[in-house]
Design a protein around this motif. Structure first.
Motif, PDB file in Angstrom:
ATOM      1  N   ILE A 139      41.258  47.160  41.168  1.00 18.52           N
ATOM      2  CA  ILE A 139      41.848  45.844  41.387  1.00 18.52           C
ATOM      3  C   ILE A 139      40.731  44.836  41.165  1.00 18.52           C
ATOM      4  O   ILE A 139      39.716  44.883  41.862  1.00 18.52           O
ATOM      5  N   PRO A 140      40.897  43.935  40.188  1.00 16.72           N
ATOM      6  CA  PRO A 140      39.827  42.968  39.925  1.00 16.72           C
ATOM      7  C   PRO A 140      39.593  42.083  41.144  1.00 16.72           C
ATOM      8  O   PRO A 140      40.536  41.622  41.769  1.00 16.72           O
ATOM      9  N   MET A 141      38.340  41.869  41.492  1.00 14.95           N
ATOM     10  CA  MET A 141      37.993  41.012  42.634  1.00 14.95           C
ATOM     11  C   MET A 141      37.039  39.931  42.171  1.00 14.95           C
ATOM     12  O   MET A 141      36.210  40.160  41.301  1.00 14.95           O
ATOM     13  N   GLN A 142      37.136  38.751  42.799  1.00 16.82           N
ATOM     14  CA  GLN A 142      36.368  37.594  42.336  1.00 16.82           C
ATOM     15  C   GLN A 142      35.335  37.108  43.344  1.00 16.82           C
ATOM     16  O   GLN A 142      34.711  36.069  43.133  1.00 16.82           O
ATOM     17  N   GLY A 143      35.175  37.836  44.461  1.00 13.40           N
ATOM     18  CA  GLY A 143      34.340  37.310  45.539  1.00 13.40           C
ATOM     19  C   GLY A 143      33.011  38.008  45.750  1.00 13.40           C
ATOM     20  O   GLY A 143      32.514  38.726  44.879  1.00 13.40           O
ATOM     21  N   VAL A 144      32.461  37.798  46.934  1.00 13.00           N
ATOM     22  CA  VAL A 144      31.162  38.351  47.294  1.00 13.00           C
ATOM     23  C   VAL A 144      31.290  39.819  47.712  1.00 13.00           C
ATOM     24  O   VAL A 144      30.499  40.659  47.300  1.00 13.00           O
ATOM     25  N   VAL A 145      32.297  40.079  48.542  1.00 13.22           N
ATOM     26  CA  VAL A 145      32.450  41.424  49.072  1.00 13.22           C
ATOM     27  C   VAL A 145      32.960  42.333  47.950  1.00 13.22           C
ATOM     28  O   VAL A 145      33.778  41.915  47.127  1.00 13.22           O
ATOM     29  N   SER A 147      34.559  45.346  48.004  1.00 12.62           N
ATOM     30  CA  SER A 147      35.770  46.170  48.073  1.00 12.62           C
ATOM     31  C   SER A 147      36.777  45.570  49.038  1.00 12.62           C
ATOM     32  O   SER A 147      36.437  44.757  49.902  1.00 12.62           O
ATOM     33  N   LEU A 148      38.014  45.995  48.875  1.00 16.03           N
ATOM     34  CA  LEU A 148      39.083  45.612  49.796  1.00 16.03           C
ATOM     35  C   LEU A 148      39.223  46.683  50.858  1.00 16.03           C
ATOM     36  O   LEU A 148      38.778  47.819  50.682  1.00 16.03           O
ATOM     37  N   ASN A 149      39.873  46.338  51.943  1.00 10.99           N
ATOM     38  CA  ASN A 149      40.246  47.337  52.927  1.00 10.99           C
ATOM     39  C   ASN A 149      41.145  48.373  52.233  1.00 10.99           C
ATOM     40  O   ASN A 149      41.947  48.029  51.357  1.00 10.99           O
TER      41      ASN A 149
ATOM     42  N   ASP B  41      38.303  35.878  50.146  1.00  7.63           N
ATOM     43  CA  ASP B  41      37.068  35.983  49.372  1.00  7.63           C
ATOM     44  C   ASP B  41      37.347  36.607  47.998  1.00  7.63           C
ATOM     45  O   ASP B  41      36.909  36.093  46.970  1.00  7.63           O
ATOM     46  N   ALA B  42      38.120  37.678  48.003  1.00 11.47           N
ATOM     47  CA  ALA B  42      38.402  38.389  46.745  1.00 11.47           C
ATOM     48  C   ALA B  42      39.137  37.514  45.740  1.00 11.47           C
ATOM     49  O   ALA B  42      39.003  37.698  44.537  1.00 11.47           O
TER      50      ALA B  42
END
Ligand SMILES: C[S@@+](CC[C@H](N)C(=O)[O-])C[C@H]1O[C@@H](n2cnc3c(N)ncnc32)[C@H](O)[C@@H]1O
Ligand SMILES: C[S@@+](CC[C@H](N)C(=O)[O-])C[C@H]1O[C@@H](n2cnc3c(N)ncnc32)[C@H](O)[C@@H]1O
Lengths: 191, 191
Positions: A139-145, A147-149, B41-42
């Protein structure tokens, strides 16, 4: 059971998908397992595969909200046994896993029989699971963290599964064996 | 900070979206707030709007995994104040809410400036929020349980936002004011 309740349950059971499952690999927190099961219910998964965490399996509690009554849990001692089981049922194996080969999750065809592997909270997908999978999806993510839960990630992937299977009409006709549906109705009547 | 870390942060800050936010309406469990922030964030949300639960706001703890350092929290005493604030910034208001008028969440255009309202664990969206919203959106579900966990629901809707904004190139160029980006970099250097 009231006739309305019986009708609602039958409708749900008829939307269950014989060719779709989720494999939780070493997911430790019982709260996360409960949340995964709730998401499985929403996608029409009849049985979730749980690979026992090394330090033992605690029965989940928390926010399954009764979905665990309608989603069966198959416990497996090892990942290999879980994978063998789903392969025997003709399923592809897609691991939700950050890797070089990973493709964006919406590029995959989830109308094919498939099992989605979700990784542990800290360790993620094991090297063995990564190797056994037909594809890695992200899943593309755009933030600092980074991974997702795990249950949120599963919810997002399953939302795409629902979208594709809705379009393909997979929830419009009963796909489970009639004997299975009848047994579940019986169990609901005499719990 | 190492130059690599600095570069990574700058890239993230440049992907932040000035015209996107989430409003958590009376979300009680601090664990759910933490999970919402991780999802924000994501999606590149710079500031999340939290409407204080009646019984008081506890600082969230749990699995924000440091995302709360990079997503600001604006606390509001009432829902109306939160909505006024986002409207003043030109945003549409979409409530994730089961209602007669609700449309499937993928039918909405999230490249428009918008705020997504998520409801409380038990009560859901308040009548007031439902009335104020421009649209109600729902995630189609196929199971017995009638709702998803609030952070999973937010994750699913935000995954659609990410998809639409990726296609529109919204994460390819810096969209936040340069002064904001510079201030955040400064704060990161001297915490
Ligand atoms: C908290 S993550 C594990 C993070 C772990 N440190 C890693 O690097 O894999 C738990 C699981 O959620 C799933 N997951 C989380 N974010 C994901 C994403 N963006 N794409 C695909 N799967 C994700 C994966 O199955 C992962 O193993
Ligand atoms: C656990 S649900 C609340 C359920 C509440 N009993 C109700 O009927 O609204 C918490 C919040 O998650 C969001 N949510 C959960 N499932 C959703 C779905 N399928 N579609 C849209 N939003 C959903 C909504 O914002 C909801 O207010």
């Amino acid at each position: 059971m009231t006739p309305e309740r019986e009708q609602k349950l039958l409708a749900v059971l008829q939307r269950r998908q014989p060719d779709l499952t989720l494999i939780a690999e070493q997911v430790h927190k019982s709260r996360n397992i409960a949340a995964l099961i709730r998401n499985c219910d929403a996608a029409g998964i009849a049985e979730v595969q749980v690979v026992k965490p090394k330090e033992g399996y605690q029965q989940y509690r928390g926010t399954a909200l009764g979905s665990d009554r309608w989603v069966d849990t198959a416990l497996h001692d090892t990942l290999d046994l879980a994978i063998e089981g789903v392969r025997a049922r003709g399923m592809k194996v897609y691991a939700a896993h950050f890797s070089e080969q990973a493709v964006p999750y919406r590029e995959v065809d989830y109308t094919e029989p498939c099992a989605i592997v979700m990784g542990a909270e800290k360790e993620g997908i094991s090297p063995r699971a990564a190797e056994q999978a037909d594809r890695h999806i992200i899943i593309p993510m755009q933030g600092v963290v980074s991974s997702l839960n795990v249950s949120t990630a599963a919810g997002i992937i399953l939302a795409e599964v629902i979208d594709q299977r809705l379009k393909a009409g997979f929830y419009d006709r009963a796909r489970m064996p009639v004997a299975w549906i009848a047994r579940k109705m019986f169990e609901a009547r005499y719990p």
